[in-house]
Design a protein around this motif. Structure first.
Motif, short mmCIF file in Angstrom:
data_model
loop_
_atom_site.label_atom_id
_atom_site.label_comp_id
_atom_site.label_asym_id
_atom_site.label_seq_id
_atom_site.Cartn_x
_atom_site.Cartn_y
_atom_site.Cartn_z
N ALA A 199 0.82 -1.21 0.00
CA ALA A 199 0.00 0.00 0.00
C ALA A 199 0.85 1.26 0.00
O ALA A 199 0.42 2.30 -0.50
CB ALA A 199 -0.93 -0.01 1.22
N GLY A 233 2.30 1.65 -3.82
CA GLY A 233 1.30 1.56 -4.86
C GLY A 233 1.69 0.85 -6.14
O GLY A 233 2.49 -0.09 -6.15
N ARG A 234 1.12 1.35 -7.24
CA ARG A 234 1.28 0.68 -8.53
C ARG A 234 2.73 0.69 -8.99
O ARG A 234 3.25 -0.32 -9.47
CB ARG A 234 0.40 1.37 -9.58
CG ARG A 234 0.54 0.75 -10.97
CD ARG A 234 -0.18 1.57 -12.03
NE ARG A 234 0.01 0.95 -13.34
CZ ARG A 234 1.09 1.10 -14.09
NH1 ARG A 234 2.11 1.83 -13.65
NH2 ARG A 234 1.17 0.50 -15.28
N LEU A 275 -6.17 -1.40 -6.08
CA LEU A 275 -4.80 -1.48 -6.57
C LEU A 275 -4.55 -2.84 -7.23
O LEU A 275 -3.95 -2.91 -8.31
CB LEU A 275 -3.84 -1.28 -5.41
CG LEU A 275 -2.34 -1.41 -5.71
CD1 LEU A 275 -1.91 -0.45 -6.83
CD2 LEU A 275 -1.51 -1.15 -4.45
#
Length: 312
Positions: free
Chosen positions: A260, A263-264, A303
């Motif tokens: 988290a 992220g991406r 996500l």
């Protein structure tokens, strides 16, 4: 969604920590401090003076009660169309080493056997109460790696090769008591207490070694194996040992490379590094979604979906 667990909410929200007060309340056990500060709760139990460890009955552990209660909710939601048809209810169980290694001062060997007997009884109740074609069982394997790394003391070998073989024998034995066609998986883990590992893995070598021994030792199908990927490891060296992992076609590999906190972009870097060693794998968080608040879960699902769309 092949399988959906219940989230281990309520008193179960910090993995096996809820087992400690159960053992502390046992009439034959007493609480003692560990010899030194440890990863996780710094309390342990041992048999009271004059109590034979081999005679201790741990009694209900709570896992069967929780699973059977949650199964009723799962079944209702599936009947209502909230959960898709074909999805299985996933029950996650800790290995006996998890609880004994973290919370028992001694004698660990004897009490491991007693705890395993009770855990197998809980599993039998779960299997009796949930149709096999609707059930998936995952063995959560974490404290084993803490023992490999020297974080927790070992009662079954002083060197890594011996510990590895002892752990493999136990994991094969636990897998063998899950009857087919119940699905079977293993979550291999380096810990997530306070969102930190008990030790940072040098690479995926010990994870791959455990997986190899499970797959070669079991006489039944393994449906999935999950392994963690630290946030800081987007290098090919971390994943290199996975190149020698001989997975049967029916066994899915999930790499816990979704974090988290980055992220991406961070996940994509780790995916690209993982592809240097293994071509086919699923993605996951490093240690499930435990210890995350409910309002963070939707963003984590989003996500995963974004990554799946981008990389499919």
């Amino acid at each position: 969604m092949k399988r959906i667990p219940d989230g281990e909410t309520g008193v179960r929200n910090n993995w096996v920590v809820w087992q400690l007060p159960k053992m502390q309340a046992h009439p034959d056990l007493e609480t003692v401090p560990p010899p030194s500060p440890e990863y996780g709760p710094s309390e342990r139990v041992q048999p009271k003076s004059g109590v034979d460890a081999a005679s201790i009955d741990f009694g209900p552990l709570g896992y069967a009660d929780a699973a059977l209660e949650s199964w009723q909710v799962f079944r209702r939601l599936r009947e209502e169309g909230v959960i898709p048809q074909g999805s299985r209810f996933q029950v996650c169980l800790p290995t006996p080493i998890a609880v004994i290694g973290a919370f028992v001062a001694g004698p660990q060997g004897e009490l491991e056997g007693r705890y395993e007997a009770q855990l197998r009884s809980e599993l039998a109740r779960i299997v009796d109460g949930i149709p096999a074609e609707d059930l998936a069982v995952q063995w959560d394997t974490a404290v084993e790696f803490a023992i490999f790394e020297g974080v927790f003391p070992s009662w079954f070998g002083g060197d890594y090769p011996t510990q590895l073989e002892e752990v493999a024998q136990r994991l094969v034995r636990l897998g063998a008591v899950v009857p087919e066609p119940v699905e079977l998986g293993y979550h291999l883990c380096y810990g997530d207490f306070g969102h930190r590992h008990f030790a940072e893995p040098t690479d995926s070598g010990r994870l791959a070694s455990v997986a190899t021994r499970i797959l070669s030792g079991l006489g039944r199908r393994v449906d999935w194996i999950h392994m963690p990927v630290p946030r800081s490891r987007a290098d090919a060296d971390y994943f290199k040992p996975l190149a020698d992992l001989d997975l049967p076609p029916e066994t899915d590999l999930y790499l816990g490379l979704v974090h988290a906190t980055d992220g991406r972009d961070g996940a994509v870097r780790r995916i690209e590094a993982a592809r240097t060693a293994v071509a086919d794998f699923g993605i996951a968080t490093e240690c499930g979604m435990g210890r995350r608040s409910a309002d963070q879960i939707t963003a984590l699902f989003d996500l995963h979906a974004e990554l799946a769309d981008t990389l499919s």
